[in-house]
Design an enzyme around this catalytic site. Sequence first.
Site, PDB file in Angstrom:
ATOM      1  N   HIS A  90       0.855  -1.190   0.000  1.00 35.84           N
ATOM      2  CA  HIS A  90       0.000   0.000   0.000  1.00 35.84           C
ATOM      3  C   HIS A  90       0.889   1.237   0.000  1.00 35.84           C
ATOM      4  O   HIS A  90       1.898   1.278   0.709  1.00 35.84           O
ATOM      5  CB  HIS A  90      -0.902   0.054   1.240  1.00 35.84           C
ATOM      6  CG  HIS A  90      -1.881  -1.065   1.335  1.00 35.84           C
ATOM      7  ND1 HIS A  90      -1.498  -2.374   1.493  1.00 35.84           N
ATOM      8  CD2 HIS A  90      -3.238  -1.074   1.303  1.00 35.84           C
ATOM      9  CE1 HIS A  90      -2.575  -3.147   1.544  1.00 35.84           C
ATOM     10  NE2 HIS A  90      -3.637  -2.381   1.434  1.00 35.84           N
ATOM     11  N   ASN A  91       0.497   2.248  -0.762  1.00 41.24           N
ATOM     12  CA  ASN A  91       1.257   3.494  -0.794  1.00 41.24           C
ATOM     13  C   ASN A  91       0.302   4.643  -1.116  1.00 41.24           C
ATOM     14  O   ASN A  91      -0.392   4.608  -2.136  1.00 41.24           O
ATOM     15  CB  ASN A  91       2.369   3.413  -1.845  1.00 41.24           C
ATOM     16  CG  ASN A  91       3.317   4.599  -1.792  1.00 41.24           C
ATOM     17  OD1 ASN A  91       3.158   5.500  -0.973  1.00 41.24           O
ATOM     18  ND2 ASN A  91       4.311   4.599  -2.666  1.00 41.24           N
TER      19      ASN A  91
END
Length: 334
Positions: A90-91
């Site tokens: 996730h970013n």
Amino acid sequence: MKQEILSRIQKKFPLVAKPFQVIADELGITQDEVLSILNEEKKANIIRQTSAIFDTKRLGYKSSLVAFKIPAEKISAAVKIINSHPGVSHNYERNHDFNIWFTMAVAPDSILGLDRTIEILAKLTEADDYIMLPTLKLFKINVKLNTTGKDEKKEKVKKVVHTEIELSPLHHEIIKRAQYDIEFVEEPFAKIIDDLDIDYEKFFSILQELQDAGIMRRFASILNHRKAGFNANAMVVWDVDEANGEAIGENAAAFSAVSHCYLRPKYPNWPYNLFTMVHGKTTEETNAIIEEMASEIESKSHMPLYSSREFKKVRIEYFTPAFSEWEEKNKNVA
């Protein structure tokens, strides 16, 4: 009916040879109707993935939430560098000086280790500052969007005691295959059964072993939040008393709109130690949930961090050579 089906596949996916027949029987419709709805929702990108959800740490990976402080003009280049690591699932860009938030995992046989990997990424991205926020205590991780509007505001979060098992070669082979998205067909597990030359009874018994051991959290569908109408998802951080952190965390986790709840470390430049992911369809709805939580959570302060951009949201692919390849390429960064 569509919302009922979406609710069902998020909560407890039937681990049987013909899971969609089970759902059809429960809802009083045909299997073909269930499959038609699911394939339409998949095509529309409402359903992101349906697979086993594994616990990174129970598989021996080391992981942490990480926040980088990246100048605005360097964000694009930095994101490409961060996302190139196979352990980044996730970013997001969030509304804070620490503006780039990502989750990082390194493999059990990592030569660099977690700290050194983050140090290398900070240098490559020219980050002004960063903080590592590993999990100190997990209270809840269970993404179940309230698609029907019928879920209660509070839910009981069960404390699970896990068994210990030694992973065999067959366990590893099943993990490698079950981590990937299934097709919405009559028998979605048939290919795994055929590939491994085992029967359904053996396959499902091993999945149950993995779940009992906490290695597999659950088998379920994950929806695309925004496509499913949940457009206001906030990471709310709370400054809570460390001595009472566990009791406060359990209280926060009980809110049904909270999908993730953790205690993490504090720093001189970061006073927040309780993290909750709160999901709502509108900012007004999410803020109302946060206000209600604030009335029950004993904290010095809290802050909602909304994501302005999503740069990456995928499942980590476990037991692949991509991790060692990344390390070999970047191990000499000064």
